[in-house]
Every structure is written in structure tokens, then in C-alpha cells.
Design a protein around this motif. Structure first.
Motif, PDB file in Angstrom:
ATOM      1  N   ALA A 251       1.352 116.608  41.723  1.00  0.00           N
ATOM      2  CA  ALA A 251       0.830 116.847  40.375  1.00  0.00           C
ATOM      3  C   ALA A 251       0.413 118.299  40.176  1.00  0.00           C
ATOM      4  CB  ALA A 251      -0.347 115.918  40.090  1.00  0.00           C
ATOM      5  N   GLU A 252       0.194 119.022  41.285  1.00  0.00           N
ATOM      6  CA  GLU A 252      -0.165 120.436  41.199  1.00  0.00           C
ATOM      7  C   GLU A 252       1.058 121.323  40.985  1.00  0.00           C
ATOM      8  OE1 GLU A 252      -2.703 121.746  44.396  1.00  0.00           O
ATOM      9  OE2 GLU A 252      -3.471 119.723  44.709  1.00  0.00           O
ATOM     10  N   LEU A 253       2.253 120.794  41.245  1.00  0.00           N
ATOM     11  CA  LEU A 253       3.478 121.579  41.140  1.00  0.00           C
ATOM     12  C   LEU A 253       4.077 121.399  39.750  1.00  0.00           C
ATOM     13  CD1 LEU A 253       5.104 120.637  44.572  1.00  0.00           C
ATOM     14  CD2 LEU A 253       3.657 122.615  44.053  1.00  0.00           C
ATOM     15  N   THR A 254       4.235 122.482  39.045  1.00  0.00           N
ATOM     16  CA  THR A 254       4.818 122.413  37.702  1.00  0.00           C
ATOM     17  C   THR A 254       6.047 123.318  37.634  1.00  0.00           C
ATOM     18  OG1 THR A 254       3.336 124.178  36.929  1.00  0.00           O
ATOM     19  CG2 THR A 254       2.615 121.903  36.594  1.00  0.00           C
ATOM     20  N   GLY A 255       7.053 122.860  36.909  1.00  0.00           N
ATOM     21  CA  GLY A 255       8.242 123.669  36.710  1.00  0.00           C
ATOM     22  C   GLY A 255       9.088 123.847  37.953  1.00  0.00           C
TER      23      GLY A 255
ATOM     24  N   ASN B  14     -11.545 128.777  41.614  1.00  0.00           N
ATOM     25  CA  ASN B  14     -10.366 129.429  41.062  1.00  0.00           C
ATOM     26  C   ASN B  14      -9.869 128.486  39.963  1.00  0.00           C
ATOM     27  OD1 ASN B  14      -8.185 131.282  40.848  1.00  0.00           O
ATOM     28  ND2 ASN B  14      -6.936 129.873  42.051  1.00  0.00           N
ATOM     29  N   LEU B  15     -10.335 128.696  38.763  1.00  0.00           N
ATOM     30  CA  LEU B  15     -10.385 127.681  37.718  1.00  0.00           C
ATOM     31  C   LEU B  15      -9.029 127.067  37.365  1.00  0.00           C
ATOM     32  CD1 LEU B  15     -12.921 129.629  35.557  1.00  0.00           C
ATOM     33  CD2 LEU B  15     -13.395 127.506  36.789  1.00  0.00           C
ATOM     34  N   SER B  16      -8.948 125.754  37.543  1.00  0.00           N
ATOM     35  CA  SER B  16      -7.763 124.971  37.201  1.00  0.00           C
ATOM     36  C   SER B  16      -8.201 123.714  36.462  1.00  0.00           C
ATOM     37  CB  SER B  16      -6.989 124.586  38.467  1.00  0.00           C
ATOM     38  OG  SER B  16      -6.505 125.732  39.139  1.00  0.00           O
ATOM     39  N   ASN B  17      -7.225 123.004  35.923  1.00  0.00           N
ATOM     40  CA  ASN B  17      -7.507 121.811  35.120  1.00  0.00           C
ATOM     41  C   ASN B  17      -8.314 120.776  35.896  1.00  0.00           C
ATOM     42  OD1 ASN B  17      -7.166 119.998  32.842  1.00  0.00           O
ATOM     43  ND2 ASN B  17      -5.639 118.931  34.073  1.00  0.00           N
ATOM     44  N   TRP B  18      -8.030 120.642  37.202  1.00  0.00           N
ATOM     45  CA  TRP B  18      -8.684 119.592  37.983  1.00  0.00           C
ATOM     46  C   TRP B  18     -10.145 119.900  38.322  1.00  0.00           C
ATOM     47  CZ3 TRP B  18      -4.413 122.303  40.008  1.00  0.00           C
ATOM     48  CH2 TRP B  18      -4.697 123.233  40.997  1.00  0.00           C
ATOM     49  N   HIS B  19     -10.622 121.089  37.998  1.00  0.00           N
ATOM     50  CA  HIS B  19     -12.043 121.370  38.218  1.00  0.00           C
ATOM     51  C   HIS B  19     -12.920 120.725  37.143  1.00  0.00           C
ATOM     52  CE1 HIS B  19     -10.357 124.749  40.730  1.00  0.00           C
ATOM     53  NE2 HIS B  19     -11.161 124.111  41.554  1.00  0.00           N
TER      54      HIS B  19
ATOM     55  N   ILE C 117      -5.039 115.031  38.873  1.00  0.00           N
ATOM     56  CA  ILE C 117      -3.909 115.282  39.784  1.00  0.00           C
ATOM     57  C   ILE C 117      -3.777 114.129  40.793  1.00  0.00           C
ATOM     58  CG2 ILE C 117      -3.795 117.786  39.519  1.00  0.00           C
ATOM     59  CD1 ILE C 117      -5.521 118.039  42.045  1.00  0.00           C
ATOM     60  N   ASP C 118      -4.252 112.966  40.383  1.00  0.00           N
ATOM     61  CA  ASP C 118      -4.090 111.722  41.152  1.00  0.00           C
ATOM     62  C   ASP C 118      -4.765 111.763  42.515  1.00  0.00           C
ATOM     63  OD1 ASP C 118      -2.552 110.565  39.094  1.00  0.00           O
ATOM     64  OD2 ASP C 118      -0.731 111.525  39.852  1.00  0.00           O
TER      65      ASP C 118
ATOM     66  N   VAL D  90     -27.528 114.012  45.545  1.00  0.00           N
ATOM     67  CA  VAL D  90     -26.280 114.104  44.787  1.00  0.00           C
ATOM     68  C   VAL D  90     -26.321 113.124  43.619  1.00  0.00           C
ATOM     69  CG1 VAL D  90     -24.953 114.791  46.821  1.00  0.00           C
ATOM     70  CG2 VAL D  90     -25.072 112.373  46.198  1.00  0.00           C
ATOM     71  N   LEU D  91     -25.529 113.440  42.597  1.00  0.00           N
ATOM     72  CA  LEU D  91     -25.406 112.571  41.426  1.00  0.00           C
ATOM     73  C   LEU D  91     -23.931 112.395  41.127  1.00  0.00           C
ATOM     74  CD1 LEU D  91     -26.655 111.061  38.963  1.00  0.00           C
ATOM     75  CD2 LEU D  91     -26.493 113.243  37.723  1.00  0.00           C
ATOM     76  N   ARG D  92     -23.469 111.142  41.100  1.00  0.00           N
ATOM     77  CA  ARG D  92     -22.067 110.879  40.799  1.00  0.00           C
ATOM     78  C   ARG D  92     -21.909 110.532  39.319  1.00  0.00           C
ATOM     79  NH1 ARG D  92     -17.748 107.157  44.283  1.00  0.00           N
ATOM     80  NH2 ARG D  92     -15.883 108.112  43.319  1.00  0.00           N
ATOM     81  N   VAL D  93     -20.942 111.181  38.677  1.00  0.00           N
ATOM     82  CA  VAL D  93     -20.640 110.914  37.269  1.00  0.00           C
ATOM     83  C   VAL D  93     -19.296 110.200  37.202  1.00  0.00           C
ATOM     84  CG1 VAL D  93     -21.964 112.926  36.517  1.00  0.00           C
ATOM     85  CG2 VAL D  93     -19.506 113.174  36.950  1.00  0.00           C
ATOM     86  N   PRO D  94     -18.955 109.596  36.065  1.00  0.00           N
ATOM     87  CA  PRO D  94     -17.710 108.827  35.982  1.00  0.00           C
ATOM     88  C   PRO D  94     -16.482 109.652  36.348  1.00  0.00           C
ATOM     89  CG  PRO D  94     -19.099 108.324  34.103  1.00  0.00           C
ATOM     90  CD  PRO D  94     -19.762 109.458  34.828  1.00  0.00           C
ATOM     91  N   GLU D  95     -15.531 108.970  36.989  1.00  0.00           N
ATOM     92  CA  GLU D  95     -14.298 109.615  37.449  1.00  0.00           C
ATOM     93  C   GLU D  95     -13.230 109.474  36.364  1.00  0.00           C
ATOM     94  OE1 GLU D  95     -12.087 109.804  41.814  1.00  0.00           O
ATOM     95  OE2 GLU D  95     -13.120 107.993  41.194  1.00  0.00           O
TER      96      GLU D  95
END
Length: 381
Positions: free
Chosen positions: A129-133, A204-209, A287-288, A322-327
Motif C-alpha cells: 500500500a506504500e508503493l504507488t505508480g 517524515n509526514l505521510s498519509n499513514w501518520h 496502509i493495511d 498511554v491512550l488508545r484512540v479508534p483505529e
């Protein structure tokens, strides 16, 4: 036992600075486990072979200068064959990279067959899912051909097998030297005296962050007057930075969100010292990935910061700070974070307690010993 780590990572890269810290931690772990250890890697335009001893990489003199970026992806692995022949390790551990066009790792493993126990580490799996194009069929064919050549597979994925090859899972760690250094530089038992709760995300800012989840959460939070001020500090650059800045501007959140850009050294330490809570990657599901062991979370803990997270991580499962938020893609509920912060402040100095937890829990040596236990059967067989 002689162990050779091979990774096509540049030690001076800002983008991969965290990855190279991980490599040095792995080297430390193998040394602490009683091994002679060396590493093949990039240093600017030179491919270098260095031995690791007491925190230092010392060149063996075996290097290849003036490698152009266009050539690097192929010639690196050709030179790595020569490094194996020259250094004569018992075990070779390679950091996997997707073979987009040329079957470089397939050819590498075939060339060293019989010279050492051949191991591969998947830093992330699944990763497509990290590989595009790119042509995924080519990537998959090369990966399967490579797996046919290796003796052992290691990864942070906890599946029993990867493409029908037995998988030996591990969790990322930090070096003991790094844990002690971070605690010394960043951990204080005294909190700043104001009513601001400072959230920190370093990436290193990406969508999955998933930084958008926090920004949208702050926008919802500030629709009403609030007694507790919450600010988000974002450190780093990356593909999503401009989009996040636009989102922030569109929501008129510039007062509550600060983008610091890339920071290092004393400037980065200062942001960590001022922070109250750290934000882990909140978009791994995009990214699954539903289980992680990121280095950044371990750096947060060693720096004494409680962590807000969504993706399962073994080092966080039994941690009270720690605090877990919805996935999912829902906005993060900021009042829940405020309540969590106020609760843990009542337990005493938080940062020293978390730094102590990191020192007792996080160790590359145990990972190295587990890897050695897997390969020793081959050596003695």
C-alpha cells in the motif's frame, strides 16, 4: 560469530535518519550478544563497509566511492557480494527493499550462496500500500524469487509465514546508548507552569501518520470555549506537509497548530522537553497495517512522553501512560486527551517514570539473541 548487516541507506539522509538509528541499534544488539559485527551502507556517494565497536562505525577500508544515484540501486548489491567475500561473515542480514525493476536481491543471494547463512528482514510487511505508480506484479515476482534464495525471514509482522516462508517476528527497539542519552537530554521531573497541553508529532509526514485526525479534532474542540488550551507541534517534512498546512489554514487552526519543519540536535530536544504528550501514527490502517513497532514510539517513551496511539504495539499494551484512540479515520476526541493528561498528572512525575520503563523494557540485545538462536541450528547442523 561474525554478523554482517547490509542496508542501502545513507547515514547522512534526513529522510532516513530514524532508519539509520535503528541499524546502529541492531549493530549494538549483536555486539552485546557477543558477535563481531559489521555493516555495509551508503555514506554520501560512497558505499562503505565498517565494523561496529562500542558505539562507533570504523571503516574496514573496503569501500566504493563516486556512486551516482542512478547507478546505486544496482551496483550497491554487486559491491555487497564483494563485501561478503572479503569479510567472510557467518550470517548475512539484509534490510529488504522492493525491487521495482531489476532483481538485485535475487542476484545478490544467489552470488553468496554457501558463503553465509542468508537472512532477510522486512522492515514493514505488508508494504504494498506504500508503493504507488509501480508495477506490483514485477515487485511480487522478484520478492518470491528472492525468498526462494534465503534461509530465514525476520519481520515486525506477526504472521506465521510470509508468502509460505516461515517468519520469525520481532519488535523494533532502541539502542541502550540512545535510551540513556535521550533520558539525559530530554527528561525532567518539573513541568512548565502554564495551562497549555503540548502535543508532539515527529515524522517524515505521510498519509499513514494521520496528523489530519488531530487537526480536525482540534477544530472541533475549539468550536466551544475551553479552559484547557491544547496545541499541536508537528516536526518534520514529507509528502503530506503542504496538504496539512492547507487543512490547518482552511480550518483557521494556525493559532493551535505549529509546523516546525525539520529539527535536530538541541532544537529538537527543546521541543521534546516542552511537550506533554506524543502522537504516534494514527493512520496505519490506511496502509493495511494493524500492528506496529515503530522506532518513533520508542523514542517518545525514552524521552519520557506518554503516547496517544491507535495501532496495536506490544510496548504500549501494558503501559499505564498511554491512550488508545479508534483505529479509523474519525477525528480524535480532544476532551478525552485532556482528561487523560489530567489523570496521569495526579500520579506523580510522569517523564522519569516513562524513561525508567523504556530503560527496562526496550532492548536490541534480546532481538539479536533471538535471531542468533534461529540461525545457530544452521551453523551447528
Amino acid at each position: 560469530m561474525r554478523v554482517l548487516l547490509i542496508c542501502r541507506i545513507n547515514e547522512h539522509s534526513k529522510k532516513f535518519a530514524g532508519v539509520f538509528k535503528k541499524i546502529k541499534g541492531q549493530l549494538e544488539g549483536f555486539e552485546q550478544a557477543g558477535c563481531e559485527v559489521a555493516c555495509v551502507y551508503m555514506s554520501y556517494g560512497t558505499q562503505t563497509t565498517s565494523v561496529y565497536h562500542q558505539g562507533e562505525l570504523v571503516s574496514t577500508g573496503l569501500s566504493w566511492p563516486d556512486i551516482s544515484p542512478r547507478q546505486e540501486s544496482i551496483v550497491f548489491w554487486q559491491h555487497a557480494v564483494e563485501a561478503v567475500k572479503q569479510w567472510q561473515p557467518d550470517v548475512v542480514l539484509v534490510r529488504y527493499e522492493a525491487m521495482l525493476k531489476h532483481p538485485t536481491l535475487v542476484e545478490f543471494y544467489r552470488a553468496i550462496r554457501g558463503r553465509a547463512i542468508a537472512c532477510v528482514e522486512f522492515p514493514t510487511y505488508p508494504y504494498e500500500a506504500e508503493l504507488t505508480g509501480v508495477d506490483l506484479e514485477t515487485v511480487r515476482a522478484h520478492r518470491q524469487a528472492m525468498l526462494n534464495e534465503v534461509d530465514h525471514v525476520f519481520s515486525t509482522c506477526y504472521d506465521d509465514t510470509i508468502l509460505n516462508k516461515p517468519n520469525h517476528p520481532f519488535d523494533n527497539q532502541l539502542s541502550q546508548a540512545m535510551i540513556d542519552e535521550l533520558a539525559e537530554r530530554r527528561v525532567s521531573s518539573v513541568r512548565h507552569r502554564d495551562n497549555v497541553i503540548n502535543l508532539l508529532m515527529v515524522a517524515n509526514l505521510s498519509n499513514w501518520h494521520g496528523v489530519d485526525r488531530i487537526i480536525n479534532g482540534l477544530a472541533a474542540y475549539y468550536t466551544d470555549p475551553r479552559s484547557a488550551t491544547v496545541m499541536l507541534h508537528v516536526v518534520g517534512e514529507g509528502d503530506c506537509l503542504v496538504d496539512l498546512q492547507r487543512l490547518c489554514a482552511g480550518l483557521k487552526m494556525e493559532k493551535w497548530v505549529r509546523f516546525h519543519g525539520f529539527l535536530s540536535g538541541a532544537e529538537l530536544d527543546k521541543v521534546f522537553i516542552q511537550a506533554d504528550l506524543a502522537i504516534a501514527s494514527l493512520g496505519m490502517h490506511r496502509i493495511d497495517l494493524y500492528r506496529s513497532s515503530t522506532l518513533k514510539v520508542r523514542e517518545y517513551l525514552a524521552s519520557g512522553l506518554p503516547v496517544i496511539y491507535s495501532c496495536a504495539d506490544s510496548v504500549l499494551s501494558e503501559n499505564p501512560y498511554v491512550l488508545r484512540v479508534p483505529e479509523d479515520d474519525s477525528i480524535v476526541n480532544i476532551p478525552d486527551i485532556v482528561t487523560f493528561f489530567q489523570r496521569i498528572q495526579q500520579t506523580g512525575p510522569v517523564k522519569p517514570a516513562l524513561a525508567s520503563f523504556a530503560r527496562d523494557t526496550i532492548s536490541w540485545r534480546r532481538v539479536a539473541e533471538n535471531i542468533l538462536n534461529v540461525v545457530k541450528g544452521d551453523l551447528h547442523g
